[in-house]
Write an enzyme that holds these catalytic residues in place. Structure first.
Site, short mmCIF file in Angstrom:
data_model
loop_
_atom_site.label_atom_id
_atom_site.label_comp_id
_atom_site.label_asym_id
_atom_site.label_seq_id
_atom_site.Cartn_x
_atom_site.Cartn_y
_atom_site.Cartn_z
N HIS A 73 38.89 41.55 29.54
CA HIS A 73 39.39 42.24 30.73
C HIS A 73 40.77 41.64 31.03
O HIS A 73 41.02 40.47 30.71
CB HIS A 73 38.43 41.94 31.89
CG HIS A 73 38.68 42.69 33.15
ND1 HIS A 73 39.60 42.28 34.07
CD2 HIS A 73 38.12 43.82 33.63
CE1 HIS A 73 39.59 43.13 35.10
NE2 HIS A 73 38.70 44.08 34.86
N ASP A 102 33.60 34.34 30.95
CA ASP A 102 33.76 35.32 32.02
C ASP A 102 32.45 36.11 32.11
O ASP A 102 32.15 36.96 31.26
CB ASP A 102 34.95 36.23 31.67
CG ASP A 102 35.00 37.50 32.51
OD1 ASP A 102 34.12 37.71 33.36
OD2 ASP A 102 35.95 38.29 32.31
N GLN A 110 30.22 40.69 33.96
CA GLN A 110 29.29 41.77 33.65
C GLN A 110 27.90 41.26 33.27
O GLN A 110 27.01 42.06 32.97
CB GLN A 110 29.83 42.62 32.50
CG GLN A 110 31.10 43.35 32.81
CD GLN A 110 30.93 44.40 33.91
OE1 GLN A 110 29.82 44.89 34.14
NE2 GLN A 110 32.00 44.73 34.59
N LYS A 148 29.55 42.46 41.87
CA LYS A 148 28.94 43.08 40.68
C LYS A 148 27.46 42.72 40.55
O LYS A 148 26.77 43.23 39.68
CB LYS A 148 29.69 42.65 39.43
CG LYS A 148 31.14 43.13 39.44
CD LYS A 148 31.70 43.26 38.07
CE LYS A 148 33.20 43.27 38.11
NZ LYS A 148 33.79 44.58 37.87
N CYS A 167 40.69 48.33 32.48
CA CYS A 167 41.40 47.05 32.50
C CYS A 167 41.27 46.30 31.18
O CYS A 167 41.18 45.07 31.15
CB CYS A 167 40.91 46.15 33.64
SG CYS A 167 41.27 46.82 35.25
N1 PMP Z 1 35.93 40.35 33.85
C1 PMP Z 1 35.22 41.44 33.55
C2 PMP Z 1 34.52 41.53 32.25
C3 PMP Z 1 35.14 42.47 34.49
O1 PMP Z 1 34.43 43.56 34.20
C4 PMP Z 1 35.81 42.35 35.73
C5 PMP Z 1 35.78 43.46 36.75
N2 PMP Z 1 35.85 44.74 36.24
C6 PMP Z 1 36.52 41.18 35.98
C7 PMP Z 1 36.54 40.20 35.03
C8 PMP Z 1 37.24 40.96 37.27
O2 PMP Z 1 36.35 40.95 38.33
P1 PMP Z 1 36.87 41.07 39.84
O3 PMP Z 1 37.77 42.26 39.89
O4 PMP Z 1 35.63 41.25 40.64
O5 PMP Z 1 37.60 39.80 40.14
#
Ligand code: PMP
Length: 413
Positions: free
Chosen positions: A130, A207, A210, A233, A371
């Site tokens: 991401h 990270d 998910q 999430k 993203c």
């Molecule tokens: N890493 C991953 C794999 C994600 O899916 C996301 C959110 N789509 C993020 C990081 C960032 O999370 P947040 O926007 O809640 O900070």
């Protein structure tokens, strides 16, 4: 003789009743919410805990000697303890509250980077990250003259492990990798990634944005150095997130932001910093967020992560099978090891148009690059339509999605 522990079957209708938003209509139709990878919906218990806190418990934390402030502090710290139990960290002070997964990664990139990265050092990430696990590392690498190395992925959307092995060198200072890909659903072999890095003395950040709503996380068992995730999430509130870090790293790193709460003493000549976890929590924290997150994690734990995983596996298998029956539909991300995320494209149509037509039917899916632009570039596509499932997703939701996608494809061709 093997003993099989029966996994309890969840009552999905009953679970759906816990989520008020699922009782609402969108565009005059019952909401079909299939964008849980972007943000999951909230059970009533979480919503109630937040209002109850503001109605009867609110005061600033860690400051007042008066009863109300102590109560708020206890409730906030109970949230932290619930996170600790959920990820099984050894110490509660290894749990740092942040604004979300993005801030957690930025914190590590910035503080670890300041202390441990030098010119010519290397940071390893993967091609399926991401943006929030790419850009913070690019920023600190640029500042320090360090180099970002990227583990390539194969067509199925899996990291190529041998390439990872080749990238690890004496110059590697940290590996930062996603647990479950938000665009593809791939579950990465993080245990093996960590073991290999540790053999060379390299720490690993995972990270987990998910992962926390689908899989049991045990940071001690994984022996991971940093683990990050967002409250919103995992059925919790927005604005709160977690950075787990091993004490030895958190102690060694300089603070992230300066201000109240993170100090022990301040004079114009010299400031000394507070202990963990407060050293990394400058300013008034998201008190209601921590309380809500604690309740969300309790909700998941009470349902049982094994039972949730079982339900989501069923949804993934059913959804994959049904979607593939649609003419011209191609799934992006075909690893055997996947979480309940299905990204797809339909020949001759644009993901955005499919998403827009589905929206008219009250079906919420995500379209775009999610993203993960470098990953989309790898596949040579502008983006995908992504349907992602959570514990409240039903087989009927998937049937509606499949019927909706069929109809949208017919209209667009
Ligand atoms: N890493 C991953 C794999 C994600 O899916 C996301 C959110 N789509 C993020 C990081 C960032 O999370 P947040 O926007 O809640 O900070």
């Amino acid at each position: 003789m093997t003993t099989l522990t029966a996994i309890k079957k969840l009552n999905i209708q009953q679970i759906r009743n816990d989520f008020p938003i699922l009782q609402t209509e969108m565009r005059g139709k019952p909401l079909v919410f299939l964008d849980s990878a972007a943000s999951s919906q909230k059970p009533k218990g979480v919503i109630d805990a937040i209002s109850q806190y503001y109605e009867s418990q609110h005061a600033n934390v860690h400051r007042g000697v008066y009863e109300l402030s102590q109560e708020a502090t206890d409730a906030f710290e109970l949230g932290r303890e619930r996170v600790r139990a959920f990820i099984n960290s050894e110490f509660t002070d290894e749990v740092i509250f942040t604004r979300g997964c993005t801030e957690s990664i930025n914190l590590v990139a910035s503080c670890f980077g300041k202390k441990f990265l030098n010119k010519g050092d290397e940071v390893i990430i993967s091609a399926m990250e991401h943006h929030s696990n790419i850009v913070p590392w690019q920023m600190i690498c640029e500042e320090k003259g360090a180099i970002l190395k990227v583990i390539p992925v194969n067509e199925k959307g899996e990291i190529i492990f041998e390439e990872y092995e080749k990238l690890l060198s004496d110059r590697t200072k940290i590996v930062s990798i996603v647990h479950i890909s938000n665009s593809l659903g791939t579950i990465n072999p993080i245990k093996a990634v960590i073991e290999l890095a540790h053999e060379r003395g390299v720490p690993v950040l995972v990270d987990g944005a998910q992962a926390t709503l689908h899989t049991k996380i045990d940071v001690q068992e994984l022996d991971v150095d940093f683990y990050t995730f967002s409250g919103h999430k995992v059925y919790g509130p927005t604005g709160i997130g977690v950075l787990y870090g091993k004490r030895k790293w958190l102690d060694a790193m300089p603070p992230y932001q300066g201000g109240g709460e993170m100090i022990k003493t301040v004079s114009f000549e010299k400031t000394t910093y507070n202990e963990l976890p407060f050293k990394f929590e400058a300013g008034t924290p998201d008190i209601s967020g921590a309380i809500g997150l604690g309740i969300a994690l309790k909700y998941i734990t009470d349902l049982g992560l094994d039972a949730i995983a079982e339900h989501e596996k069923e949804l993934l298998e059913y959804g994959t099978k049904k979607l593939l029956e649609i003419d011209g539909l191609r799934i992006i991300g075909t690893s055997e090891n996947k979480a309940s995320v299905i990204s797809f494209l339909i020949d001759g149509t644009h993901p955005y148009d499919i998403g827009t037509i589905l929206d008219k039917m009250g079906i919420a899916v995500r379209t775009g690059h999610h993203c993960t632009q470098p990953l989309m570039d790898f596949y040579g596509i502008p983006g995908t339509v992504r349907a992602s499932f959570a514990v409240y997703t039903s087989i009927e939701d998937i049937d509606k999605l499949v019927a909706g996608v069929e109809r949208a494809a017919r209209m667009l061709r």
